[in-house]
Design a protein around this motif. Sequence first.
Motif, PDB file in Angstrom:
ATOM      1  N   LEU A  15       0.846  -1.186   0.000  1.00 29.47           N
ATOM      2  CA  LEU A  15       0.000   0.000   0.000  1.00 29.47           C
ATOM      3  C   LEU A  15       0.885   1.241   0.000  1.00 29.47           C
ATOM      4  O   LEU A  15       1.786   1.374   0.825  1.00 29.47           O
ATOM      5  N   THR A  16       0.623   2.153  -0.936  1.00 28.82           N
ATOM      6  CA  THR A  16       1.397   3.391  -1.041  1.00 28.82           C
ATOM      7  C   THR A  16       0.451   4.579  -0.984  1.00 28.82           C
ATOM      8  O   THR A  16      -0.456   4.693  -1.813  1.00 28.82           O
ATOM      9  N   ARG A  17       0.636   5.429  -0.007  1.00 25.31           N
ATOM     10  CA  ARG A  17      -0.147   6.668   0.089  1.00 25.31           C
ATOM     11  C   ARG A  17       0.598   7.751  -0.673  1.00 25.31           C
ATOM     12  O   ARG A  17       1.692   8.166  -0.288  1.00 25.31           O
ATOM     13  N   ASP A  20       2.101  10.793   0.999  1.00 26.36           N
ATOM     14  CA  ASP A  20       3.202  10.584   1.950  1.00 26.36           C
ATOM     15  C   ASP A  20       4.540  10.342   1.257  1.00 26.36           C
ATOM     16  O   ASP A  20       5.578  10.267   1.930  1.00 26.36           O
ATOM     17  N   ALA A 164      -6.756   0.141  -0.389  1.00 24.74           N
ATOM     18  CA  ALA A 164      -6.424   1.498  -0.807  1.00 24.74           C
ATOM     19  C   ALA A 164      -7.692   2.286  -1.080  1.00 24.74           C
ATOM     20  O   ALA A 164      -8.686   1.749  -1.570  1.00 24.74           O
ATOM     21  N   GLU A 168      -4.365   6.750  -3.162  1.00 31.94           N
ATOM     22  CA  GLU A 168      -3.491   5.686  -2.684  1.00 31.94           C
ATOM     23  C   GLU A 168      -3.309   4.673  -3.811  1.00 31.94           C
ATOM     24  O   GLU A 168      -4.105   4.632  -4.752  1.00 31.94           O
TER      25      GLU A 168
END
Length: 200
Positions: A15-17, A20, A164, A168
């Motif tokens: 998971l990649t925000r 951020d 997500a 995201e």
Amino acid sequence: MTTATFVPGPAPTRLTRLRDLPRRGLVAGGGHVREICGQWGAGGELHWMLQLVELRGPEGVLHLPPDAAHVLAGIGGPQVGVGPGAAVGLRKERVLHYAGAFLELRRPQLRAAELSRVLVLSSVPARATPSLVFSDLHGTTPLPADVRAVVVRSGRVSAGGSTATAMEALVLPDATRSDGAVASGPGAVADDARVLLVVG
């Protein structure tokens, strides 16, 4: 006595925000770029890379990887013009192929502080040829084996143990198994999701 051989399972989905991720300034103009995911060879040579450009001012310039082909997708904010001179308009939900060492983006009419967001997929054709595809996901659905990442624009998507929501991304593990065969894609559960798939 029987000896058991441990066979590792597939890597979990990451998971990649997007908000951020570290950001760096553009070569020129107001805005920044964030690197989402990609693949590089053992010697550091680029196969493919997905970046998010967030344009804040009336124009911005991004340096692109050499010898790569590029696909752009508008995912948020006011429309931008792409290219020098008579620029091509890139709206939300539109995908555009681009060639050049620099990506020039312009906003014909500056709108307050709202960012224009553009995804940039760069790939070296001799090593990888992924593409960007907008899609609607509802309920339980299998993802194609060659999906590399899922960027969520709206709704919610769960796959490979991660969930997500908007802005995201789910970065999927390499689909190639140790025996060289292509593993089947993971199943996804979506709640009225509009997504952009990195496929291929």
